[in-house]
Design a protein around this motif. Structure first.
Motif, PDB file in Angstrom:
ATOM      1  N   ASP A  39       0.828  -1.209   0.000  1.00 47.98           N
ATOM      2  CA  ASP A  39       0.000   0.000   0.000  1.00 47.98           C
ATOM      3  C   ASP A  39       0.858   1.254   0.000  1.00 47.98           C
ATOM      4  O   ASP A  39       0.496   2.266  -0.617  1.00 47.98           O
ATOM      5  N   THR A  40       1.999   1.212   0.665  1.00 44.85           N
ATOM      6  CA  THR A  40       2.907   2.363   0.662  1.00 44.85           C
ATOM      7  C   THR A  40       3.418   2.618  -0.754  1.00 44.85           C
ATOM      8  O   THR A  40       3.437   3.770  -1.219  1.00 44.85           O
ATOM      9  N   ASN A  43       0.565   3.983  -2.876  1.00 44.05           N
ATOM     10  CA  ASN A  43       0.279   5.379  -2.553  1.00 44.05           C
ATOM     11  C   ASN A  43       1.238   6.328  -3.269  1.00 44.05           C
ATOM     12  O   ASN A  43       0.910   7.494  -3.487  1.00 44.05           O
ATOM     13  N   ARG A  53      -6.540   7.030  -4.179  1.00 46.15           N
ATOM     14  CA  ARG A  53      -5.519   7.504  -3.244  1.00 46.15           C
ATOM     15  C   ARG A  53      -6.096   7.597  -1.826  1.00 46.15           C
ATOM     16  O   ARG A  53      -5.446   7.212  -0.852  1.00 46.15           O
ATOM     17  N   LEU A  54      -7.335   8.076  -1.710  1.00 46.24           N
ATOM     18  CA  LEU A  54      -7.984   8.165  -0.402  1.00 46.24           C
ATOM     19  C   LEU A  54      -8.177   6.774   0.203  1.00 46.24           C
ATOM     20  O   LEU A  54      -7.946   6.569   1.397  1.00 46.24           O
ATOM     21  N   ARG A  57      -4.804   5.516   1.437  1.00 48.14           N
ATOM     22  CA  ARG A  57      -4.423   6.200   2.678  1.00 48.14           C
ATOM     23  C   ARG A  57      -5.232   5.674   3.862  1.00 48.14           C
ATOM     24  O   ARG A  57      -4.690   5.537   4.969  1.00 48.14           O
ATOM     25  N   LEU A  60      -3.763   2.356   4.760  1.00 52.39           N
ATOM     26  CA  LEU A  60      -2.478   2.570   5.426  1.00 52.39           C
ATOM     27  C   LEU A  60      -2.690   2.997   6.885  1.00 52.39           C
ATOM     28  O   LEU A  60      -1.996   2.504   7.787  1.00 52.39           O
ATOM     29  N   ALA A  61      -3.638   3.880   7.118  1.00 52.70           N
ATOM     30  CA  ALA A  61      -3.901   4.333   8.483  1.00 52.70           C
ATOM     31  C   ALA A  61      -4.420   3.179   9.338  1.00 52.70           C
ATOM     32  O   ALA A  61      -3.975   2.992  10.485  1.00 52.70           O
TER      33      ALA A  61
END
Length: 135
Positions: A39-40, A43, A53-54, A57, A60-61
Motif C-alpha cells: 500500500d505504501t 500510494n 488515493r484516499l 491512505r 495505510l492508516a
C-alpha cells in the motif's frame, strides 16, 4: 475495578486478554489483500485517482493502527513471564529447557551412582531374604 487507572487484575487475566487482542489484530491484518509495504508503494504512484488515493491512505492508516497496537501488546506481554495453566497459576515458559539443563548437570554423577548401585546389589542390599538368619 477502576478503569481510570492502568491496573493489572491478575497476571493470568492480563495474559489471556492480551493474547485475544493480539489474535484479533493479526486476523484483521490478514484480512487485507495487500500488505502495508504494498500500500505504501501504491500510494506513491502518480496515476491514482483521488478516490483510489484516499482508499489507499485509509488502508495505510488502519494497518498502521493495527501494527502499532500489536507492538504495544507485545510490550505489555514482555514482562509477563509465564504461561497460564489449568490450575490457574503461571508456569515458567522455559521449564522444559531448564529440565534439560538440570538433567545435563546430573550426568557426571550418573556413572558413580551406577557403580554404587551395582556394589549395593552385589552385597545383596536389594534382596529381602539375603543375609537373614535361617529360622
Amino acid at each position: 475495578v477502576n478503569f481510570e487507572q492502568d491496573v493489572v487484575i491478575s497476571q493470568m487475566n492480563e495474559y489471556e486478554v492480551l493474547q485475544l487482542l493480539m489474535g484479533d489484530c493479526r486476523e484483521s491484518l490478514a484480512a487485507y489483500k495487500t500488505s502495508l509495504e504494498e500500500d505504501t508503494k501504491l500510494n506513491q504512484q502518480p496515476d491514482l485517482s483521488g478516490r483510489e488515493r484516499l482508499a489507499v491512505r485509509l488502508r495505510l492508516a488502519e494497518k498502521t493502527i493495527l501494527s502499532q497496537t500489536m507492538d504495544a501488546v507485545r510490550r505489555r506481554l514482555a514482562p509477563i513471564r509465564g504461561i497460564p495453566t489449568k490450575s490457574g497459576k503461571m508456569a515458567n515458559p522455559n521449564a522444559d529447557i531448564i529440565e534439560v539443563f538440570d538433567f545435563i548437570d546430573e550426568l557426571p554423577k550418573k556413572p558413580a551412582q551406577l557403580i554404587d548401585g551395582f556394589k549395593r546389589w552385589a552385597r545383596g542390599e536389594f534382596d529381602p531374604d539375603w543375609n537373614k538368619p535361617n529360622k
